[in-house]
Design an enzyme around this catalytic site. Structure first.
Site, mmCIF file in Angstrom:
data_model
loop_
_atom_site.group_PDB
_atom_site.id
_atom_site.type_symbol
_atom_site.label_atom_id
_atom_site.label_comp_id
_atom_site.label_asym_id
_atom_site.label_seq_id
_atom_site.Cartn_x
_atom_site.Cartn_y
_atom_site.Cartn_z
ATOM 1 C CG HIS A 156 -1.938 -1.022 1.318
ATOM 2 N ND1 HIS A 156 -2.100 -1.841 2.411
ATOM 3 C CD2 HIS A 156 -2.881 -1.415 0.427
ATOM 4 C CE1 HIS A 156 -3.106 -2.674 2.195
ATOM 5 N NE2 HIS A 156 -3.594 -2.445 0.999
ATOM 6 C CE LYS A 181 -14.051 -6.513 2.478
ATOM 7 N NZ LYS A 181 -12.971 -5.948 1.640
ATOM 8 N NE ARG A 230 -2.449 -7.690 -4.384
ATOM 9 C CZ ARG A 230 -3.207 -8.073 -3.385
ATOM 10 N NH1 ARG A 230 -2.698 -8.207 -2.191
ATOM 11 N NH2 ARG A 230 -4.482 -8.319 -3.560
ATOM 12 C CB SER A 287 -4.228 -6.558 4.652
ATOM 13 O OG SER A 287 -3.890 -5.309 4.138
#
Ligand code: PNS
Length: 163
Positions: free
Chosen positions: A17, A41, A90, A128
């Protein structure tokens, strides 16, 4: 570009990030880091904690501002007067998810453009979720997050374990 929005969950912010933030901030007058407020979440960090970490990590980059948002990203973009969203890309597996978000946003508001910034090779597999999993299993993840974030993760895990 006058301003660009970089949205995400940032639970927690990683080196990936931070790399996107640094590089994207050089392409725009203002980079708005937008942290989604989504308790559904089951995040490791609260919205306030995530914002505090991002503010600390970006304090030396003058044109970065950290905001939170609820609801639709396109509505937030309108509120902050920006029509450009940037997302890091990515591995290939990101494509479908990112295209879905980008095309949904354009369907909701045809003025919103999404730009993708390729990650650096060392952050190709970094996420993450991977960081949290390694941390919970006592693995080594020093190269994946800034030290400041690592300390926060360790604090969280110690509290959870009642240490
Ligand atoms: O870091 P993430 O979890 O991949 O970020 C996803 C995010 C926050 C960009 C996306 O979930 C989002 O924009 N949510 C806000 C709700 C919304 O606008 N939904 C429509 C587009 S999918």
């Amino acid at each position: 570009m006058k301003s660009v929005v970089y949205p995400g969950s940032f639970d927690p912010p990683t080196n990936g990030h931070l790399d996107i933030i640094k590089r994207a901030s050089q392409l725009t007058d203002k980079l708005i880091v937008a942290v989604l407020n989504n308790q559904a979440k089951m995040p490791m960090f609260s919205l306030e904690e995530k914002m505090e970490m991002l503010k600390e990590l970006t304090k030396s980059i003058e044109n970065v501002e950290v905001y939170s948002f609820d609801g639709l990203l396109v509505d937030f973009c309108e509120k902050v007067n920006s029509n450009v969203v940037i997302r890091g890309l990515r591995a290939l597996t990101d494509f479908e998810y990112e295209f879905q978000i980008a095309l949904t946003n354009r369907t909701l508001n045809k003025n919103i453009e999404t730009l993708f910034m390729a990650t650096t090779t060392e952050n190709l597999w970094l996420s993450s979720s991977v960081v949290k999993e390694i941390a919970m299993l006592n693995g080594e993840y020093s190269g994946m997050v800034p030290l400041f974030v690592k300390n926060k993760i360790e604090e969280k895990i110690s509290k959870k374990r009642g240490v």
